[in-house]
Motif scaffolding. Structure first.
Motif, mmCIF file in Angstrom:
data_model
loop_
_atom_site.group_PDB
_atom_site.id
_atom_site.type_symbol
_atom_site.label_atom_id
_atom_site.label_comp_id
_atom_site.label_asym_id
_atom_site.label_seq_id
_atom_site.Cartn_x
_atom_site.Cartn_y
_atom_site.Cartn_z
ATOM 1 N N THR A 31 -48.234 1.195 -51.431
ATOM 2 C CA THR A 31 -47.909 2.540 -51.911
ATOM 3 C C THR A 31 -48.393 2.661 -53.351
ATOM 4 O O THR A 31 -48.826 1.667 -53.957
ATOM 5 C CB THR A 31 -46.387 2.794 -51.895
ATOM 6 N N ALA A 32 -48.316 3.890 -53.888
ATOM 7 C CA ALA A 32 -48.726 4.124 -55.276
ATOM 8 C C ALA A 32 -47.869 3.290 -56.225
ATOM 9 O O ALA A 32 -48.289 2.942 -57.322
ATOM 10 C CB ALA A 32 -48.590 5.608 -55.613
ATOM 11 N N LEU A 33 -46.658 2.952 -55.783
ATOM 12 C CA LEU A 33 -45.739 2.203 -56.650
ATOM 13 C C LEU A 33 -45.810 0.704 -56.406
ATOM 14 O O LEU A 33 -45.066 -0.072 -57.002
ATOM 15 C CB LEU A 33 -44.310 2.695 -56.433
ATOM 16 N N ASP A 44 -36.470 0.849 -42.737
ATOM 17 C CA ASP A 44 -37.101 1.545 -43.871
ATOM 18 C C ASP A 44 -38.079 0.620 -44.587
ATOM 19 O O ASP A 44 -37.896 -0.595 -44.591
ATOM 20 C CB ASP A 44 -36.029 1.981 -44.879
ATOM 21 N N PHE A 45 -39.102 1.259 -45.206
ATOM 22 C CA PHE A 45 -39.985 0.478 -46.076
ATOM 23 C C PHE A 45 -39.345 0.377 -47.451
ATOM 24 O O PHE A 45 -38.894 1.379 -48.011
ATOM 25 C CB PHE A 45 -41.364 1.136 -46.162
ATOM 26 N N VAL A 46 -39.286 -0.849 -47.983
ATOM 27 C CA VAL A 46 -38.598 -1.083 -49.251
ATOM 28 C C VAL A 46 -39.607 -1.622 -50.255
ATOM 29 O O VAL A 46 -40.338 -2.569 -49.959
ATOM 30 C CB VAL A 46 -37.464 -2.123 -49.067
ATOM 31 N N LEU A 47 -39.647 -1.010 -51.445
ATOM 32 C CA LEU A 47 -40.579 -1.452 -52.481
ATOM 33 C C LEU A 47 -40.217 -2.842 -52.976
ATOM 34 O O LEU A 47 -39.046 -3.199 -53.044
ATOM 35 C CB LEU A 47 -40.528 -0.483 -53.669
ATOM 36 N N GLY A 48 -41.236 -3.624 -53.334
ATOM 37 C CA GLY A 48 -40.982 -4.928 -53.949
ATOM 38 C C GLY A 48 -41.377 -6.078 -53.042
ATOM 39 O O GLY A 48 -41.895 -5.883 -51.935
ATOM 40 N N GLU A 49 -41.134 -7.270 -53.561
ATOM 41 C CA GLU A 49 -41.466 -8.481 -52.818
ATOM 42 C C GLU A 49 -40.577 -8.602 -51.579
ATOM 43 O O GLU A 49 -39.428 -8.153 -51.600
ATOM 44 C CB GLU A 49 -41.230 -9.711 -53.708
ATOM 45 N N PRO A 50 -41.090 -9.204 -50.491
ATOM 46 C CA PRO A 50 -40.233 -9.404 -49.314
ATOM 47 C C PRO A 50 -39.115 -10.405 -49.639
ATOM 48 O O PRO A 50 -39.316 -11.312 -50.449
ATOM 49 C CB PRO A 50 -41.181 -9.969 -48.264
ATOM 50 N N ARG A 51 -37.963 -10.209 -49.025
ATOM 51 C CA ARG A 51 -36.843 -11.108 -49.310
ATOM 52 C C ARG A 51 -37.090 -12.489 -48.701
ATOM 53 O O ARG A 51 -36.692 -13.499 -49.243
ATOM 54 C CB ARG A 51 -35.570 -10.489 -48.729
ATOM 55 N N MET A 52 -37.728 -12.499 -47.509
ATOM 56 C CA MET A 52 -38.030 -13.771 -46.858
ATOM 57 C C MET A 52 -39.464 -13.724 -46.334
ATOM 58 O O MET A 52 -40.021 -12.652 -46.152
ATOM 59 C CB MET A 52 -37.075 -14.017 -45.689
#
Ligand SMILES: [Zn+2]
Length: 262
Positions: A31-33, A44-52
Motif C-alpha cells: 500500500t502507499a503506507l 483484514d489487511f493490517v499495515l506493518g510487519e507480519p506477526r508470524m
C-alpha cells in the motif's frame, strides 16, 4: 457483533507471512503506507510487519467464526466450573476446620441455647422444637468420621470441577469429554434436588448443565455425533483463512497448468 473483530480488538491481529510464494502473494499487499498482511482471524489487511512467519503448514489454526464462538462458550463454562470448584473446596476446608473445633462449638451450643431460653419464651418461639436449631444440632452433633467423609466428598468434587474447568479452558478434546460425562452424572442429583425443593438457583443450575450437555454433544460432535471428531476437525480447517487461500492458490496454479497444456 463480529466475534472475529472483537477478539482481534482485544488480542491484536494475527498476521502470518507464509514462505510459499503463491500463498504469500494472496496474504500480502503493498500500500502507499507500506506493506500490509492479512489477519488470519478477521481477514483484514493490517499495515506493518507480519506477526508470524514460516511454512503454511506451521501456521497456527486460528479459531474464527463458529469455532471462535465455541471457544468463547467453553471458556465461560470453564469459568463457571472454576468458581464452583473453588467454592466447594472452600466448603470442604471449612468442614475440616469445623471438625477440629467441634468440641468448642458443641460446648457453646449446649451452654448458650439454654441461656437464650428466657428470651425466646418471651417472644413465643419454642427454641427446642425449632427446625433451625434442630438442623444446627444435627450438624454439631454429627460424628467426627461422618464430617471427614463429607469433607473428602467436597474436596473430590471440587478438584473434579477444577480439572473440568482446566480441560474446557484449554479447549482440549479430553476436557470436553470430561465435562460431558461429569455434567451428565450430576444431572440426576440436580433433578432429585429439585424434587425436594424448587429454587431459582437450582433451576438455573439444571438449565445451564442440560444446555452444556446438549451443546457439547451437538456442537463439539462428541461420541461420534454428527460425524464426530473427523467432521469437527474438517469443519475447523474449512474455516481456516490460510487453508481457504491455500486451496484458492492451488486452484489458480492448476488452471494455469491446464491453460499452458491446452
Ligand atoms: Zn484481525
Amino acid at each position: 457483533m463480529d466475534l472475529n473483530l472483537w477478539v482481534c480488538g482485544r488480542r491484536g491481529h494475527l498476521t502470518y507471512a507464509p514462505v510459499e510464494d503463491d500463498l504469500r502473494a494472496r496474504l500480502h499487499a503493498e500500500t502507499a503506507l507500506g506493506a500490509a498482511w492479512r489477519c488470519l482471524r478477521c481477514g483484514d489487511f493490517v499495515l506493518g510487519e507480519p506477526r508470524m512467519a514460516g511454512p503454511a503448514a506451521d501456521a497456527p489454526l486460528v479459531p474464527r467464526g463458529r469455532a471462535l464462538r465455541d471457544a468463547i462458550i467453553l471458556r465461560l463454562l470453564a469459568l463457571e466450573r472454576f468458581t464452583k470448584g473453588l467454592l466447594v473446596l472452600a466448603a470442604g476446608y471449612g468442614v475440616i476446620q469445623f471438625r477440629d473445633s467441634r468440641d468448642a462449638i458443641q460446648r457453646a451450643f449446649h451452654e448458650d441455647i439454654p441461656l437464650l431460653k428466657p428470651f425466646t419464651d418471651k417472644i413465643g418461639w419454642n427454641l427446642e422444637n425449632s427446625t433451625i436449631v434442630e438442623t444446627i444440632r444435627r450438624v454439631v452433633e454429627a460424628r467426627s468420621d461422618t464430617l471427614l467423609w463429607v469433607a473428602i466428598a467436597l474436596i473430590v468434587y471440587g478438584v473434579l470441577q477444577l480439572v473440568e474447568g482446566t480441560g474446557l479452558w484449554l479447549l482440549k478434546r479430553w476436557g470436553e469429554y470430561f465435562a460431558l460425562i461429569a455434567t451428565s452424572l450430576g444431572l440426576p442429583i440436580e433433578i432429585y434436588e429439585l424434587t425436594e425443593r424448587i429454587t431459582w438457583f437450582r433451576i438455573a443450575a439444571l438449565v445451564i448443565n442440560v444446555a452444556a450437555v446438549v451443546y457439547l454433544l451437538v456442537a463439539k460432535r462428541l461420541f461420534g455425533v454428527r460425524g464426530g471428531h473427523a467432521a469437527y476437525e474438517a469443519e475447523r480447517h474449512e474455516m481456516s483463512l490460510l487453508e481457504v487461500e491455500h486451496a484458492a492458490a492451488r486452484q489458480t496454479a492448476d488452471e494455469r497448468t491446464s491453460v499452458a497444456a491446452g
